[in-house]
Design a protein around this motif. Structure first.
Motif, mmCIF file in Angstrom:
data_model
loop_
_atom_site.group_PDB
_atom_site.id
_atom_site.type_symbol
_atom_site.label_atom_id
_atom_site.label_comp_id
_atom_site.label_asym_id
_atom_site.label_seq_id
_atom_site.Cartn_x
_atom_site.Cartn_y
_atom_site.Cartn_z
ATOM 1 N N LEU A 1 -23.461 0.528 -26.728
ATOM 2 C CA LEU A 1 -23.846 -0.044 -25.652
ATOM 3 C C LEU A 1 -25.368 0.813 -25.122
ATOM 4 N N TYR A 2 -26.184 0.135 -24.700
ATOM 5 C CA TYR A 2 -27.616 0.846 -24.476
ATOM 6 C C TYR A 2 -28.411 0.090 -23.443
ATOM 7 N N SER A 3 -29.537 0.644 -23.134
ATOM 8 C CA SER A 3 -30.530 0.144 -22.330
ATOM 9 C C SER A 3 -31.862 -0.347 -22.991
ATOM 10 N N ILE A 4 -32.366 -1.690 -22.877
ATOM 11 C CA ILE A 4 -33.840 -1.765 -23.515
ATOM 12 C C ILE A 4 -34.733 -1.793 -22.226
ATOM 13 N N GLY B 150 -38.629 -1.274 -15.708
ATOM 14 C CA GLY B 150 -37.131 -2.391 -15.887
ATOM 15 C C GLY B 150 -36.286 -1.891 -16.939
ATOM 16 N N ALA B 151 -35.038 -2.302 -16.834
ATOM 17 C CA ALA B 151 -34.403 -2.244 -17.990
ATOM 18 C C ALA B 151 -33.004 -3.028 -17.946
ATOM 19 N N GLU B 152 -32.614 -3.469 -18.978
ATOM 20 C CA GLU B 152 -31.311 -4.322 -19.266
ATOM 21 C C GLU B 152 -30.440 -3.859 -20.128
ATOM 22 N N LEU B 153 -29.143 -4.072 -19.829
ATOM 23 C CA LEU B 153 -28.117 -3.340 -20.622
ATOM 24 C C LEU B 153 -27.992 -4.542 -21.973
ATOM 25 N N ALA B 154 -27.701 -4.037 -23.289
ATOM 26 C CA ALA B 154 -27.641 -4.663 -24.536
ATOM 27 C C ALA B 154 -26.290 -4.012 -25.383
ATOM 28 N N ASP C 57 -25.738 -7.964 -34.741
ATOM 29 C CA ASP C 57 -25.158 -8.605 -33.813
ATOM 30 C C ASP C 57 -25.776 -8.066 -32.176
ATOM 31 N N LYS C 58 -27.072 -7.891 -32.469
ATOM 32 C CA LYS C 58 -27.774 -7.596 -30.940
ATOM 33 C C LYS C 58 -27.544 -8.720 -29.920
ATOM 34 N N THR C 59 -26.993 -8.210 -28.687
ATOM 35 C CA THR C 59 -26.792 -9.213 -27.674
ATOM 36 C C THR C 59 -27.172 -8.466 -26.272
ATOM 37 N N GLN C 60 -28.286 -9.152 -25.596
ATOM 38 C CA GLN C 60 -28.553 -8.840 -24.445
ATOM 39 C C GLN C 60 -27.522 -9.048 -23.080
ATOM 40 N N LEU C 61 -27.068 -8.116 -22.608
ATOM 41 C CA LEU C 61 -25.888 -8.381 -21.659
ATOM 42 C C LEU C 61 -26.102 -8.898 -20.045
ATOM 43 N N THR C 62 -27.164 -8.236 -19.712
ATOM 44 C CA THR C 62 -27.853 -8.380 -18.518
ATOM 45 C C THR C 62 -29.110 -9.026 -18.397
ATOM 46 N N ASP C 63 -29.211 -9.841 -17.088
ATOM 47 C CA ASP C 63 -30.884 -10.351 -16.912
ATOM 48 C C ASP C 63 -31.069 -10.157 -15.183
ATOM 49 N N THR C 64 -31.409 -8.954 -15.122
ATOM 50 C CA THR C 64 -31.601 -8.655 -13.550
ATOM 51 C C THR C 64 -32.679 -7.945 -13.376
ATOM 52 N N ILE D 191 -33.115 -1.685 -12.406
ATOM 53 C CA ILE D 191 -33.253 -0.655 -13.672
ATOM 54 C C ILE D 191 -32.009 -0.189 -14.292
ATOM 55 N N GLU D 192 -31.575 -0.795 -15.064
ATOM 56 C CA GLU D 192 -30.044 -0.436 -15.607
ATOM 57 C C GLU D 192 -30.091 0.641 -16.660
ATOM 58 N N LEU D 193 -29.600 1.890 -16.623
ATOM 59 C CA LEU D 193 -29.815 3.014 -17.292
ATOM 60 C C LEU D 193 -28.480 3.705 -17.283
ATOM 61 N N GLU D 194 -28.348 4.673 -18.283
ATOM 62 C CA GLU D 194 -27.177 5.696 -18.036
ATOM 63 C C GLU D 194 -25.703 4.923 -18.244
ATOM 64 N N ALA D 195 -25.807 3.929 -19.200
ATOM 65 C CA ALA D 195 -24.331 3.374 -19.328
ATOM 66 C C ALA D 195 -23.271 4.386 -19.962
#
Length: 293
Positions: A226-229, A240-244, A252-259, A263-267
């Motif tokens: 799980l990481y941030s793009i 900005g940053a989305e979780l993937a 199997d790369k999948t973007q999980l959020t679209d917000t 700025i989604e970081l430090e998962a």
């Protein structure tokens, strides 16, 4: 996350103040006051206390704080900067001073004034190696082998007993973490805004660049990350940053959020693999989400 997944901890602004809560946000409390600087920590295996390093006017102390009572015990003190504490085995805590890695039997905490006593027979001396101070120590699946990150963000594979070592990265490897099966190393390069997520498969001696990403976290299967793009500008500011989610080999790369407003970081993934936490750097909010297989 605590080892039993029942508590979460976090630093305050610029690491001043240390807080704990249940994963649903209840029982939120300050554990160490704003005057107590908490710099990197590790949970004890019983999920009741945290061991952390704290700078003082005379150097660095290694402290233990009880999450429920907020009682702080000074375990050790040194004029030299400590590394981030790490458990190499149950009740065996490792902390480096410069290029010497001391190991402590944590079952002695609470005796002899609460101080830790180093096991001299377990000391790992790296002074003969070209390592500029030890910042982080990670055990591998090989009991004689360790991953060490130095103060410049260089990652090394070392075997202290035999004196063998291998430089795995150039300077600038950050947030270095080991997979749960202790066979793969994950880190990000460069700044948060411009970095890439990298995986080193230790058994296969293979390095995999997973592309633009930062702040990776392993899932319990040691196969997925799980990481941030991030999106950044030329000055390396994070816009900005989305979780993937991605497999360690790039599949199997999948973007999980679209917000875009966050700025989604430090998962962080809970040890029971049921929930994740992540920070919104835009509004300073921490979110929890269920991890659905």
């Amino acid at each position: 996350w605590s080892p039993d997944s029942t508590r979460v901890t976090m630093n305050g602004f610029q690491a001043y103040g240390f807080f704990a809560a249940k994963p649903d946000g209840t029982s939120f409390q300050m554990v160490v006051g704003s005057a107590g600087f908490v710099s990197d920590y590790v949970w004890a295996g019983d999920s009741k206390s945290v061991i952390y390093r704290a700078p003082t006017g005379e150097g660095m102390t290694l402290n233990k704080v009880d999450i429920n009572t907020q009682a702080i015990t000074e375990l050790s003190r040194t004029p030299v900067a400590y590394s981030i504490p790490a458990y190499l085995a149950p009740q065996r805590l490792a902390v480096a001073e410069g290029q010497k890695i001391n190991q402590f039997d944590t079952s002695t905490i609470g005796t002899v004034g609460g101080k830790l006593r180093a096991r001299q027979d377990l000391t790992l001396d790296l002074t003969s190696l070209p390592i500029e101070g030890v910042e982080k120590i990670l055990p591998t699946a090989n009991a004689e082998q360790y991953i060490v990150q130095d103060g410049y963000g260089v990652v090394w594979k070392v075997e202290p007993r035999s004196g063998r070592f291998e430089k795995l990265t150039e300077p600038g490897a950050w947030n270095v973490i080991m997979s749960p099966d202790k066979k793969k190393v994950l880190y990000h390069t460069d700044s948060v805004a411009k970095g890439h997520i990298i995986v080193i498969d230790l058994a296969a001696s293979r390095v995999q660049d997973l592309g633009v990403g930062t702040y990776g976290a392993w899932l319990a299967d040691s196969e997925h990350i799980l990481y941030s793009i991030p999106v950044g500008d030329e000055e390396h500011n994070v816009l900005g940053a989305e979780l993937a989610l991605i497999a360690y080999d790039g599949r199997d790369k999948t973007q999980l959020t679209d917000t875009p407003e966050r700025i989604e970081l430090e998962a962080a993934v809970s040890p029971d693999n049921k929930n994740i936490l992540y920070s919104d750097w835009n509004q300073g909010i921490i979110y929890r989400a269920a991890l659905i297989k």
